[in-house]
Design a protein around this motif. Sequence first.
Motif, PDB file in Angstrom:
ATOM      1  N   ASP A   1     -37.244  -9.900  -3.187  1.00  0.00           N
ATOM      2  CA  ASP A   1     -38.193  -9.823  -4.305  1.00  0.00           C
ATOM      3  C   ASP A   1     -37.453  -9.730  -5.640  1.00  0.00           C
ATOM      4  O   ASP A   1     -37.938  -9.131  -6.590  1.00  0.00           O
ATOM      5  CB  ASP A   1     -39.158  -8.638  -4.108  1.00  0.00           C
ATOM      6  CG  ASP A   1     -40.297  -9.012  -3.165  1.00  0.00           C
ATOM      7  OD1 ASP A   1     -40.404 -10.206  -2.824  1.00  0.00           O
ATOM      8  OD2 ASP A   1     -41.067  -8.122  -2.768  1.00  0.00           O
ATOM      9  N   TYR A   2     -36.280 -10.319  -5.665  1.00  0.00           N
ATOM     10  CA  TYR A   2     -35.509 -10.522  -6.902  1.00  0.00           C
ATOM     11  C   TYR A   2     -35.040  -9.228  -7.564  1.00  0.00           C
ATOM     12  O   TYR A   2     -35.005  -9.121  -8.789  1.00  0.00           O
ATOM     13  CB  TYR A   2     -36.309 -11.393  -7.886  1.00  0.00           C
ATOM     14  CG  TYR A   2     -36.706 -12.717  -7.268  1.00  0.00           C
ATOM     15  CD1 TYR A   2     -35.771 -13.736  -7.133  1.00  0.00           C
ATOM     16  CD2 TYR A   2     -37.977 -12.913  -6.763  1.00  0.00           C
ATOM     17  CE1 TYR A   2     -36.116 -14.940  -6.522  1.00  0.00           C
ATOM     18  CE2 TYR A   2     -38.329 -14.113  -6.147  1.00  0.00           C
ATOM     19  CZ  TYR A   2     -37.394 -15.110  -6.041  1.00  0.00           C
ATOM     20  OH  TYR A   2     -37.734 -16.285  -5.434  1.00  0.00           O
ATOM     21  N   LEU A   3     -34.672  -8.250  -6.723  1.00  0.00           N
ATOM     22  CA  LEU A   3     -34.103  -6.996  -7.234  1.00  0.00           C
ATOM     23  C   LEU A   3     -33.039  -7.240  -8.299  1.00  0.00           C
ATOM     24  O   LEU A   3     -32.994  -6.564  -9.331  1.00  0.00           O
ATOM     25  CB  LEU A   3     -33.480  -6.242  -6.042  1.00  0.00           C
ATOM     26  CG  LEU A   3     -32.473  -5.156  -6.354  1.00  0.00           C
ATOM     27  CD1 LEU A   3     -33.172  -3.946  -6.943  1.00  0.00           C
ATOM     28  CD2 LEU A   3     -31.705  -4.746  -5.090  1.00  0.00           C
ATOM     29  N   TRP A   4     -32.163  -8.232  -8.028  1.00  0.00           N
ATOM     30  CA  TRP A   4     -30.987  -8.398  -8.888  1.00  0.00           C
ATOM     31  C   TRP A   4     -31.316  -9.032 -10.232  1.00  0.00           C
ATOM     32  O   TRP A   4     -30.440  -9.171 -11.084  1.00  0.00           O
ATOM     33  CB  TRP A   4     -29.896  -9.182  -8.146  1.00  0.00           C
ATOM     34  CG  TRP A   4     -29.278  -8.335  -7.088  1.00  0.00           C
ATOM     35  CD1 TRP A   4     -29.696  -8.186  -5.810  1.00  0.00           C
ATOM     36  CD2 TRP A   4     -28.158  -7.447  -7.230  1.00  0.00           C
ATOM     37  NE1 TRP A   4     -28.923  -7.282  -5.132  1.00  0.00           N
ATOM     38  CE2 TRP A   4     -27.967  -6.818  -5.987  1.00  0.00           C
ATOM     39  CE3 TRP A   4     -27.305  -7.127  -8.292  1.00  0.00           C
ATOM     40  CZ2 TRP A   4     -26.949  -5.882  -5.765  1.00  0.00           C
ATOM     41  CZ3 TRP A   4     -26.291  -6.200  -8.075  1.00  0.00           C
ATOM     42  CH2 TRP A   4     -26.125  -5.586  -6.828  1.00  0.00           C
ATOM     43  N   LEU A   5     -32.591  -9.387 -10.441  1.00  0.00           N
ATOM     44  CA  LEU A   5     -32.950  -9.894 -11.775  1.00  0.00           C
ATOM     45  C   LEU A   5     -33.027  -8.776 -12.811  1.00  0.00           C
ATOM     46  O   LEU A   5     -33.044  -9.042 -14.014  1.00  0.00           O
ATOM     47  CB  LEU A   5     -34.305 -10.613 -11.740  1.00  0.00           C
ATOM     48  CG  LEU A   5     -34.339 -11.995 -11.118  1.00  0.00           C
ATOM     49  CD1 LEU A   5     -35.751 -12.566 -11.244  1.00  0.00           C
ATOM     50  CD2 LEU A   5     -33.354 -12.938 -11.799  1.00  0.00           C
TER      51      LEU A   5
END
Length: 318
Positions: free
Chosen positions: A200-204
Motif C-alpha cells: 500500500d505504498y508505505l515507502w511513498l
Amino acid sequence: MAYTLDIFRFDQATDEVPHRDRVEITDLPETVTVLDALEHAKAEIDGSITFRRSCRSAICGSCSMNINGTTGLACKTPVRSVLRSDRSIAVDPMPNFQPMKDLVVHMDPFWDKYTRLKPYLQPADKDEEHATERRVSPEDMKKLVAVANCVLCATCYALCPVVSVDPAFAGPAAIAYAYRFIEDVRDSKRKERAAQISDDYLWLCAHCYACSYCPKHVDPHDDIIAVKRATIEEGLTDAPGPRHALVVAKTVKATGMLHETEVIQGTVGRFNIRGLIKVAPLGIRLALAGKIPPLFLKPVPKVDEIRTIFETLEAPTL
Ligand code: SF4
Ligand code: SF4
Ligand code: FES
C-alpha cells in the motif's frame, strides 16, 4: 461581539458546484468551540447546514474538518483561537476527500485502507475457548499506548501531501495501525502485515511531518519510521523505497556524506539495466551542466563518530 462562519456548501445530489454561505453568530461567546458555533447555526439559523459529530469531546473522531485552512477537530477548536482579523472563520470539508454534503465527506478510501490491514489481533493459536490469558509486559505495552489513542478522525490523512498527489498511498493513520499490530507481541502476522503495508505504498511517505499535527497526539510519523524499519527487518527490501533507504544509510555511514552516484545505482538496482537506462538522461544532463557527482568519495574527518551514531541507533544499512 458577533463573528461569522464562512461555510462551504455543496450537495452532491443537487449541486454542480459548491458555494459559500456566511452565517453571523451574535449570541454565543468566543469561548465556545467551532462545533458549538456550527450547532448553533444549524439549530437557530439554517437547519440544512450539514456536518458530522457525535461525542463533542474529542473522542469519536467524527467532527474533523478544515478550519481556516488547517484540518482539525471542530469540537476541540475554540472559536477565539481561530478568529481571523475580520472576525470570520472559514469552515470547509477535509481535503483529500470527495465532499458529499457541506462538511460531510466520503470516507470510503480511508476506511478501505484501514480495513485492508485486518485491524484485529491474529495470535498464533486460535484459543477459541479463551482459556489462555495473553499477557503483555508494561514495557511492550508502552510502545502501543500512543497509537491506541487514535480515534480514526482522518485529520492526518487530510493533511498528508502525498495522499493529495497519489491517492493509492495508505496514508498516516493506516500505517500507524499497521505499527500497532506489527509491534504487538501477541500478534503472529508481522511479516504479512509488513508486506501488506509495503504493497500500500508505505515507502511513498516523504517524512514531511504534516501528520504530526494529530489532535490525539498519536504522531503517526514516528510509527511510519518504525514500520519501514520492520519491513527491512522482515527482508522486504526488493523495491526502490527500501533500497534507497539502505544505500543512503550505507554511504553516509561509510563516508559521512551522501554518495549520489552510488545512491542512484543502489535505488534503481545495480542489475536493473532497464531502470538504469531510464535514469541515464539525468546523468547526461548533470554531466553537461558540470554537476556530475564524483565516482569515489573520501570519508570526512572523524567519520568514526558518524559510524558510532549508526551503531548506537542500530540503523539497518546494506
Ligand atoms: S493518527 Fe491522529 S490524526 Fe490520524 S486518524 Fe488517528 S487520531 Fe486522527
Ligand atoms: S510524514 Fe508521510 S504520512 Fe505523514 S503527512 Fe508527511 S508524507 Fe504523509
Ligand atoms: S464530535 Fe467527537 S471528536 Fe468531535
